[in-house]
Design an enzyme around this catalytic site. Structure first.
Site, PDB file in Angstrom:
ATOM      1  N   ASP A 146       1.089  -1.182  -0.038  1.00 46.68           N
ATOM      2  CA  ASP A 146      -0.042   0.147  -0.051  1.00 46.68           C
ATOM      3  C   ASP A 146       0.777   1.114  -0.035  1.00 46.68           C
ATOM      4  O   ASP A 146       2.058   1.248   0.211  1.00 46.68           O
ATOM      5  CB  ASP A 146      -0.642   0.134   1.334  1.00 46.68           C
ATOM      6  CG  ASP A 146      -2.012  -0.703   1.252  1.00 46.68           C
ATOM      7  OD1 ASP A 146      -2.418  -1.189   0.153  1.00 46.68           O
ATOM      8  OD2 ASP A 146      -2.559  -0.896   2.408  1.00 46.68           O
ATOM      9  N   ASP A 186      -5.600  -3.651   4.123  1.00 48.69           N
ATOM     10  CA  ASP A 186      -6.155  -3.235   5.465  1.00 48.69           C
ATOM     11  C   ASP A 186      -7.721  -3.442   5.627  1.00 48.69           C
ATOM     12  O   ASP A 186      -8.470  -3.402   6.489  1.00 48.69           O
ATOM     13  CB  ASP A 186      -5.783  -2.005   5.951  1.00 48.69           C
ATOM     14  CG  ASP A 186      -5.877  -0.791   4.581  1.00 48.69           C
ATOM     15  OD1 ASP A 186      -6.514  -1.200   3.496  1.00 48.69           O
ATOM     16  OD2 ASP A 186      -5.041   0.383   4.694  1.00 48.69           O
ATOM     17  N   ASP A 194     -10.081  -6.529   1.208  1.00 45.66           N
ATOM     18  CA  ASP A 194      -8.696  -6.862   0.853  1.00 45.66           C
ATOM     19  C   ASP A 194      -8.345  -8.358   1.013  1.00 45.66           C
ATOM     20  O   ASP A 194      -7.482  -9.094   0.683  1.00 45.66           O
ATOM     21  CB  ASP A 194      -7.738  -6.131   1.505  1.00 45.66           C
ATOM     22  CG  ASP A 194      -7.405  -4.764   0.947  1.00 45.66           C
ATOM     23  OD1 ASP A 194      -8.045  -4.605  -0.292  1.00 45.66           O
ATOM     24  OD2 ASP A 194      -7.188  -3.537   1.691  1.00 45.66           O
TER      25      ASP A 194
HETATM   26  P1  ATP Z   1      -3.476   3.058   0.089  1.00 44.18           P
HETATM   27  O1  ATP Z   1      -4.194   2.066  -0.831  1.00 44.18           O
HETATM   28  O2  ATP Z   1      -2.086   3.132  -0.558  1.00 44.18           O
HETATM   29  O3  ATP Z   1      -3.397   3.049   1.469  1.00 44.18           O
HETATM   30  P2  ATP Z   1      -5.311   5.212  -0.235  1.00 44.18           P
HETATM   31  O4  ATP Z   1      -5.385   5.431   1.505  1.00 44.18           O
HETATM   32  O5  ATP Z   1      -5.204   6.528  -1.011  1.00 44.18           O
HETATM   33  O6  ATP Z   1      -4.042   4.466  -0.383  1.00 44.18           O
HETATM   34  P3  ATP Z   1      -8.003   4.266   0.012  1.00 44.18           P
HETATM   35  O7  ATP Z   1      -7.970   4.456   1.334  1.00 44.18           O
HETATM   36  O8  ATP Z   1      -8.623   3.269  -0.941  1.00 44.18           O
HETATM   37  O9  ATP Z   1      -6.299   4.494  -0.672  1.00 44.18           O
HETATM   38  O10 ATP Z   1      -8.512   5.777  -0.896  1.00 44.18           O
HETATM   39  C1  ATP Z   1      -8.639   5.997  -2.240  1.00 44.18           C
HETATM   40  C2  ATP Z   1      -9.079   7.276  -2.386  1.00 44.18           C
HETATM   41  O11 ATP Z   1     -10.309   7.749  -1.676  1.00 44.18           O
HETATM   42  C3  ATP Z   1      -8.107   8.375  -1.921  1.00 44.18           C
HETATM   43  O12 ATP Z   1      -7.109   8.781  -2.792  1.00 44.18           O
HETATM   44  C4  ATP Z   1      -9.044   9.571  -1.515  1.00 44.18           C
HETATM   45  O13 ATP Z   1      -9.215  10.129  -2.678  1.00 44.18           O
HETATM   46  C5  ATP Z   1     -10.303   8.997  -1.091  1.00 44.18           C
HETATM   47  N1  ATP Z   1     -10.236   9.035   0.340  1.00 44.18           N
HETATM   48  C6  ATP Z   1      -9.417   8.413   1.116  1.00 44.18           C
HETATM   49  N2  ATP Z   1      -9.730   8.452   2.479  1.00 44.18           N
HETATM   50  C7  ATP Z   1     -10.958   9.123   2.476  1.00 44.18           C
HETATM   51  C8  ATP Z   1     -11.852   9.538   3.390  1.00 44.18           C
HETATM   52  N3  ATP Z   1     -11.660   9.180   4.750  1.00 44.18           N
HETATM   53  N4  ATP Z   1     -13.109  10.303   3.005  1.00 44.18           N
HETATM   54  C9  ATP Z   1     -13.286  10.309   1.665  1.00 44.18           C
HETATM   55  N5  ATP Z   1     -12.486   9.995   0.895  1.00 44.18           N
HETATM   56  C10 ATP Z   1     -11.277   9.425   1.087  1.00 44.18           C
END
Ligand code: ATP
Length: 927
Positions: free
Chosen positions: A346, A661, A665
């Protein structure tokens, strides 16, 4: 039944507990909360919680250790070698050789005790480690929502459930929202069950009671609230835990292979022993002497300590990994780690710090810069290029308000430092709003929340519905990934607060500007719903539409310094790192470059090729194999695509470690050779599916685990290469004596002495050998290569032969020069121990010499060797030992010869290693 009566009945043992439980699914929610004496909105108060904790004890299920200690001890005797020893001891006893018989039985007992202690210690260590990954539950207590360790829960506690949680106790559900629970742990049914709160008939079977949530089951979707009616061993899973046969946590493919090898060897050796006995008797030797020879052969040649040593080395490896923040949940992972060829990681929180700070805002056509670091509100927001202008336009203010209200996190001050409780992305939005002077508490009470769609990676947005006054329509605030938010917007808010047509191209341009700097960018929007009907009081994915775009906020999330170093270490170790993230391609590419992923896949200096989730869906499974191999960064990837990527990489025979996480997944984590879950930010569902849990969510810990995995394998090989020559040597000495028709140079009890003492004092010390310096400079170990290469097998035979020549030679020489048979045997035993002792120093590295490693770099080995020498002196000179082991004092000149054999063995092996080193360096130079 009165309330107090019913609560009292809860504490009166299992039968009353069961009675109440039977009644809870067919009583209404009101009756249930009344029965449990709790306010369903406010929960229990502190005083009551304490009282109930005393009354019901902790919410833990006593671990079922399968069999009791006595049975486990007795099982130690249930081994072929022990049968042989018992038979030998009995027959020797019948022949009235009381001392020998006593020693053999003594050894059997000590062996069983050591085995029992080591096994219990290993199992306990593993269990304890599994428990270090604790589960928290969200409860409502005294009117406040808080997270508490699930062990502290009591009947009557009001628990909030959301997707990804593990149900912490048995609950009667009070309300649900699209709640689905995977109850396979309890019922074996793999399809998640939909839950609600309606009442059921009393005779409804357990699996159909949809108004219940049972302890240890997993929430896969939606949300719910319930009241606990049973905790700990009174829960369904607690009651059936006795029925669940404990999986053998100490078994791995390698231990199975070693056990199989030992068993085959046992059969071969027993046949050899029988032949030895037959030949001797046919030659006219006494049956007693030949029986002793056969027993000596069996006892000496069978590597009895091997399976236990393998398990212990693995367990030590697990403990080392835990110290480096990687908790192994399944023991086979320790082996697989050493062979890992690809780590799919990630981004957020693993490769980056997950310490978010909003740096830029774009709203109403204007750009703003945000100063300050961390979660403290110290810093300003000013118009880009004009530091003195702090005026925010209407859209920017709304954008910040949306970030504040569409938010589930809290900022708390701990020792003068502001920390975020919840999602750091959301924490950063609270800070940016505070920098603009928006008061969190005031706004949250002034614009109360009516409903929420929590953030899920699958949908990539979060929405909240708010009350804006009885006359006004409900206000929706939404935040999330830019593409998702834009697809729901039909207009935009301009600087003065008017709705204007959506400037799509401009927004995308601004987004790209921010994302290419590595900023994580979220988009914000708002909408309205007419209120009044029950439908419009709730949010659904369908009614979050027709929105007005408010703006963008870009936050930095710097790469972890240790992740940069760890990525580099992986690259040197031939382990490729790929980033698989939910974030946008541009942000992902920028971070990938900062952590040094560039050029990885293509072996050149070109930036990493980024493949987006959308592109992935269009690629066929066959083509994906190639794409997965050659690309280093995958952005906006959904959990389903993660699963396809793992499969594609595995199709190339890669050994894949994959992090995850979220709930979704879990399939990818299960499919990966090593599923890695995040201990801090990960859901319980992901942790359950994983082989390894990181207690700090840090990429560097994966690299550390790979390093330790390699170390464990090294140490295992070293132990095996050290131990087998002894068995071979002992077997050869006995066989040679029998075939040459001469007196046995070593007796069974002496062999037992050698094997027992050296295995514990010398061999086991290798498990503490520090990792070799070049451990992360070698390519990953091919899981198909045998544990013992041809070179190592050659070395085992070399040392076995040296032992034969040394022990047999000195024995015969001693006899020839007039020593008694006891003296000659004492010399032979000392030769064995001395050669093993010197050879131990050879085995500290399979390739390098002891001097390259540093003589004192493993003090355990030095200490073990010192104790061994003292023991050998006692064996030779203490009268009691002489009586027990038929040994006798020897002249000091013999020590010179014994030492000479040991040193010769060391030098011969050292020379052999030197030749191999030269060969390897020549071949690598040629290549
Ligand atoms: P990784 O998968 O590497 O942890 P990530 O945290 O960006 O990356 P996700 O958590 O799936 O992956 O988030 C995907 C997208 O969703 C983010 O790029 C962001 O634009 C949006 N996002 C993340 N957290 C939030 C949240 N708490 N509320 C709204 N949108 C969110």
């Amino acid at each position: 039944m009165s309330l107090n009566d019913s609560v009292r009945t809860l504490s009166e043992g299992c039968s009353m507990e069961t009675l109440i439980k039977k009644h809870l699914h067919h009583v209404s929610v009101d009756e249930a909360v009344q029965l449990l004496d709790v306010d369903s909105q406010k929960g229990l108060d502190e005083f009551e919680i304490e009282a109930r904790q005393k009354r019901f004890g902790p919410n833990t299920i006593p671990t079922q250790t399968g069999s009791g200690p006595l049975k486990r001890l007795l099982l130690q005797f249930h081994q072929p070698l022990v049968y042989i020893l018992i038979a030998a001891g009995t027959i020797t006893g019948l022949l009235q050789e009381w001392v020998d018989s006593g020693v053999i039985f003594g050894v059997v007992l000590v062996n069983a005790l050591i085995g029992y202690l080591q096994e219990s210690k290993a199992a306990k260590a593993l269990e304890a480690l599994a428990n270090t990954v604790t589960t928290d539950a969200t409860v409502v207590r005294a009117g406040k929502t808080r997270n508490v360790p699930s062990t502290e829960l009591v009947p009557g506690d009001i628990v909030l459930l959301q997707s990804g949680d593990k149900v912490p106790a048995d609950l009667r559900l009070i309300e649900t929202r699209d709640l689905q629970i995977d109850e396979s742990a309890l019922t074996g049914e793999s399809v998640p069950v939909e839950k609600h709160s309606q009442v059921y008939q009393p005779d409804t079977p357990l699996a159909e009671r949809q108004n219940m949530a049972y302890s240890s089951t997993l929430v896969t979707y939606g949300q719910g609230r319930g009241v606990i009616f049973a905790t700990g061993s009174h829960t369904e899973v607690g009651r059936i835990s006795e029925l669940i046969s404990e999986a053998d946590i100490l078994q791995t493919p390698l231990t199975r292979k070693v056990t199989w090898f030992s068993q085959v060897l046992l059969v071969v050796i027993l046949i050899l022993a029988a032949i030895t006995f037959g030949i001797g008797v046919l030659r006219g030797e006494s049956a007693y002497v030949m029986f002793m020879a056969a027993v000596a052969l069996a006892v000496g040649a069978i590597p009895e300590g091997l399976p236990a040593a393998v398990t212990i080395t693995l367990a030590i490896g697990v403990a080392r990994m835990a110290r480096r923040r990687a908790i192994i949940r399944r023991l086979p992972a320790v082996e697989t780690l050493g062979s890992t060829t690809i780590i799919c990681s990630d981004k957020t929180g693993t490769l980056t710090e997950n310490q978010m700070t909003v740096r830029a805002i774009w709203a109403g056509g204007e750009q703003y810069k945000v100063t300050g670091v961390g979660y403290a509100a110290s810093g300003t927001i000013h118009v880009s290029g004009n530091e003195s202008n702090h005026d925010l336009n209407v859209a920017a203010r709304e954008c910040l308000l949306a970030g504040l209200l569409c938010n589930d996190s809290r900022l708390v001050k701990k020792e003068a430092r502001w920390e975020v409780q919840g999602d750091p992305t959301e924490g950063a939005l609270l800070t940016s709003a505070a920098k603009a002077g928006l008061d969190n508490d005031e706004l949250i009470t002034g614009i109360p929340r009516i409903d929420v769609i929590p953030f899920e990676s699958e949908y990539q947005y979060m929405a909240t519905l708010h009350e804006m006054g009885t006359e006004s329509p409900g206000r929706i605030y939404v935040k999330g990934a830019m593409e998702v938010i834009l697809s729901k917007c039909t207009s935009a808010l301009n600087a003065s607060g008017e709705c204007v047509p959506l400037p799509l191209e401009k927004i995308k341009h601004e987004f790209d500007q921010l994302a290419t700097q590595g900023l994580r960018v979220l988009a914000f929007a708002r909408g309205e719903i007419e209120r009044g009907t029950p439908d419009t009081n709730r949010l659904s994915h369908a009614n979050v539409s027709n929105l007005t775009f408010l703006g963008l906020q870009g936050m930095i999330d710097p790469p972890r310094a240790e992740a940069i170093a760890a990525v580099k270490a992986c690259q040197t170790a031939g382990v490729r790192v790929k980033m698989i993230t939910g974030d946008h391609a541009l942000t992902a590419a920028a971070i990938a470059q900062q952590v040094g992923l560039d050029g990885m896949a293509t072996q050149s200096d070109t930036p990493p090729k980024v493949v987006s989730g959308k592109e992935l869906t269009k690629i066929s499974d066959r083509d994906l194999i190639n794409v997965a191999e050659t690309s280093a960064v995958f952005a906006r990837v959904t959990p389903e695509e993660k699963l396809r990527l793992v499969r594609a990489l595995q199709a190339q025979k890669q050994i894949v470690a994959m992090t995850g996480d979220g709930v979704n997944d879990a399939p990818a984590l299960k499919q990966a050779d090593i599923g890695v879950a995040m201990g801090v930010g990960g859901t319980e569902v992901a942790k359950e599916a994983a082989d390894m849990v990181l207690t700090d969510d840090n990429f560097a810990s994966i690299e550390a685990a790979v390093e330790e995995g390699r170390g464990v394998f090294d140490n295992l090989t070293k132990f095996i290469v050290w131990t087998l020559p002894t068995n071979l040597g002992e077997g050869l000495v006995i066989l040679a004596a029998v075939f040459l028709g001469v007196t046995l140079p070593i007796l069974p009890v002496q062999i037992l002495w050698i094997n027992m003492t050296t295995a514990v004092l010398l061999g086991l010390m290798l498990a503490f050998e520090p990792k070799e310096e070049d451990i992360m400079q070698r390519p990953p170990r091919d899981p198909d290569t045998p544990l013992l290469t041809r070179d190592l097998i050659g070395r085992i035979f070399l040392v076995g032969t040296l032992l034969l020549v040394g022990a047999f030679g000195l024995f015969e020489w001693a006899l020839l020069s007039g020593s008694s048979i006891e003296e000659a045997r004492t010399i032979a035993v000392n030769v064995f121990v001395m050669v093993e002792l010197f050879y131990l120093f050879n085995c500290r590295s399979l390739t390098r010499s002891m001097f390259q490693l540093g003589l004192l770099s493993n003090l355990w080995v030095v200490g073990g060797a010192a104790i061994m020498i003292v023991l050998q002196l006692l064996y030779t000179y203490a009268p009691s030992m002489n009586r027990l082991f038929h040994s006798t004092p020897i002249g000091w000149n013999w020590w010179g010869w014994i030492l000479a054999v040991g040193i010769t063995a060391y030098c011969v092996v050292g020379f052999e290693k030197w030749i191999r080193r030269r060969q390897t360096s020549l071949t690598s130079k040629e290549n």
